[in-house]
Enzyme design. Structure first.
Site, short mmCIF file in Angstrom:
data_model
loop_
_atom_site.label_atom_id
_atom_site.label_comp_id
_atom_site.label_asym_id
_atom_site.label_seq_id
_atom_site.Cartn_x
_atom_site.Cartn_y
_atom_site.Cartn_z
N HIS A 125 -36.84 -6.90 -37.51
CA HIS A 125 -37.41 -7.69 -38.60
C HIS A 125 -37.37 -9.16 -38.18
CE1 HIS A 125 -37.34 -9.63 -42.60
NE2 HIS A 125 -37.80 -8.50 -43.11
N CYS B 161 -42.89 -7.98 -42.07
CA CYS B 161 -42.03 -8.97 -41.40
C CYS B 161 -41.62 -8.48 -40.02
CB CYS B 161 -40.78 -9.29 -42.22
SG CYS B 161 -41.17 -10.06 -43.78
N ASP C 111 -28.08 -5.91 -38.01
CA ASP C 111 -28.88 -6.16 -39.20
C ASP C 111 -28.84 -4.87 -40.02
OD1 ASP C 111 -30.87 -6.19 -41.08
OD2 ASP C 111 -32.45 -6.87 -39.73
N LYS D 169 -31.40 -4.64 -51.98
CA LYS D 169 -31.95 -3.37 -51.51
C LYS D 169 -31.04 -2.20 -51.88
CE LYS D 169 -34.12 -5.64 -47.55
NZ LYS D 169 -35.55 -5.66 -47.79
N GLN E 132 -31.27 -2.26 -43.96
CA GLN E 132 -31.76 -0.91 -44.32
C GLN E 132 -30.69 0.15 -44.04
OE1 GLN E 132 -34.52 -0.63 -45.93
NE2 GLN E 132 -35.53 -2.57 -45.48
N1 PMP Z 1 -33.79 -6.93 -41.88
C1 PMP Z 1 -34.42 -5.83 -42.30
C2 PMP Z 1 -34.42 -4.60 -41.44
C3 PMP Z 1 -35.06 -5.84 -43.54
O1 PMP Z 1 -35.70 -4.75 -43.97
C4 PMP Z 1 -35.02 -7.01 -44.33
C5 PMP Z 1 -35.71 -7.07 -45.68
N2 PMP Z 1 -37.05 -6.68 -45.68
C6 PMP Z 1 -34.34 -8.12 -43.85
C7 PMP Z 1 -33.73 -8.03 -42.62
C8 PMP Z 1 -34.25 -9.39 -44.62
O2 PMP Z 1 -33.53 -9.23 -45.79
P1 PMP Z 1 -33.51 -10.40 -46.89
O3 PMP Z 1 -34.94 -10.75 -47.14
O4 PMP Z 1 -32.87 -9.75 -48.07
O5 PMP Z 1 -32.72 -11.51 -46.32
#
Ligand code: PMP
Length: 406
Positions: free
Chosen positions: A121, A361, A198, A224, A201
């Site tokens: 991401h 993203c 990270d 999430k 998920q």
């Molecule tokens: N890493 C992953 C794998 C994600 O799915 C997300 C959220 N889409 C993020 C990072 C970023 O999370 P946040 O927007 O809550 O900071």
């Protein structure tokens, strides 16, 4: 799992969208919130709202107890060794930026390597790009297999003695790939590197034990996993956090302040400058309680069953590309041939079915997949086989509709 009872806990799901009962398949972006979490936040503001760590008054003590109690709850949930290894942040993005900026800038120099993957991401890519530019370190990518997995052979090949940081998603938000963190950590540590996970998920969907994974840092977001937006966690091994400098300075994080110099509080507070996210932490603790009662192992198994049920049906549709490995977390990223994913999502929305469309993203991963965008359906504890059937029928409609157009 009593999914009917679980659904009843989520007021938002009980509505019609565009004349149809809502089917919410966008939980990887953000999950819905159960009444138990909404009530905990409501009760906090009605009874216990105060700033923390300062007042000697009773309400202030209650707020502090709730905030620090939430930290203890997170510690147990992810099985951290010490409560001070839990730093509250705004979310995964903020947590990773904290590690990249504080640890990265202090420990990287020219010739050092940061190893990541092309499935990351943007939140686990750009902070490392920035720290590489600032320090002269280089970014290296563990190659992906055709199905979007990472093999240990490639991990071994990519990580070298020059590697200082390995940063990787626990679970890909696009492919659903579940990465072998424990094994990757073993290779990283053998080469003298640290591992940043990270877990955006990961934690919402599976049991995570940071000590068993032996990761050095683990970042995740409350929103999430049934908690509100604006609260997240950075777990870090005490040995690293103690050495690290804060990146935000001001109230709450200081010990002693003089005109020209100041000292910081001990862990975890030195990383929590300013009034903290008190109601967010209260909501996160309630979400953890909620998920714990259901059971993280049960959640994982249920989501995987639902995903397999969906994939079985999707594979019978002509002209659909499904991305990602067979063994995956509870999400399906796909494209209908010759239909833009935004169009697919729009037709589904007209049927009351919410899926995500776009680059998720993860633009470098889109490049790797050789697409500009995809659609994604993601599942959580409140989704049912009926939701999947509605989704599959909606896709068939989208295909018919656009089939007529092309
Ligand atoms: N890493 C992953 C794998 C994600 O799915 C997300 C959220 N889409 C993020 C990072 C970023 O999370 P946040 O927007 O809550 O900071």
């Amino acid at each position: 799992m009593d999914v009917k009872a679980i659904r009843a806990d989520f007021p938002l799901l009980n509505q019609e969208v565009n004349g149809h009962p809502l089917v919410y398949l966008d939980s990887s972006a953000t999950s819905q919130k159960p009444t138990q979490v909404i009530d905990a936040i409501n009760q906090y503001y009605r009874l216990n709202n105060s700033n923390v760590h300062r007042g000697v008054h009773t309400i202030g003590t209650r707020a502090t107890e709730q905030y620090e109690g939430a930290r203890e709850r997170v510690k147990q949930f992810i099985h951290a060794q010490y409560v001070e290894e839990v730093i509250f942040t705004r979310g995964t993005t903020t947590a990773i930026n904290l590690v990249a900026t504080s640890y990265g800038r202090a420990n990287l120099t020219e010739g050092d390597e940061i190893v990541i993957t092309q499935m990351e991401h943007h939140s686990n890519l750009i902070p490392w790009q920035q720290v590489a530019k600032a320090t002269g370190a280089t970014l290296k990518f563990i190659p992906l297999e055709d199905d979007g997995t990472v093999t240990l052979a490639n991990v071994e090949k990519t990580i070298t003695q020059a590697t200082k940081i390995v940063a990787i998603a626990h679970v890909s938000n696009v492919l659903g790939t579940i990465n072998p963190i424990k094994e990757i950590a073993e290779v990283a540590h053998r080469n003298g590197a640290i591992v940043v996970v990270d877990g955006a998920q990961g934690v919402p969907h599976m049991k995570v034990d940071v000590q068993a994974l032996d990761c050095d840092f683990y970042a995740f977001s409350g929103h999430k996993m049934c908690a509100p937006t604006g609260i997240g966690v950075l777990y870090g091994k005490k040995v690293w956090l103690e050495q690290m400098e804060p990146i935000e300075f001001g109230g709450e994080m200081i010990d002693f302040v003089d005109l020209y110099d100041s000292t910081w509080k001990e862990l975890p507070w030195k990383f929590e400058g300013g009034t903290p996210i008190i109601s967010g932490a209260v909501g996160l603790a309630a979400a953890i309680d909620y998920l714990t009662v259901i059971g993280l192992d049960q959640i994982m198994t249920y989501e995987q069953q639902l995903t397999a049920y969906a994939i079985d049906q999707l594979e019978q549709i002509d002209g659909i590309d499904i991305y990602g490995p067979k063994k995956r977390a509870g999400l399906i990223t796909f494209n209908l041939t010759d239909v833009h994913p935004h169009d697919t999502a729009t037709v589904l929305d007209s049927e009351g079915i919410a899926v995500r469309a776009g680059h998720h993203c993860a633009q470098p991963l889109m490049k790797w997949l050789n697409v500009t965008a995809t659609a994604r359906a993601s599942f959580y504890i409140y989704n049912t086989e009926d939701d999947v059937d509605r989704f599959v029928n909606g896709l068939k409609k989208a295909k018919e509709f656009f089939g007529d157009v092309f």
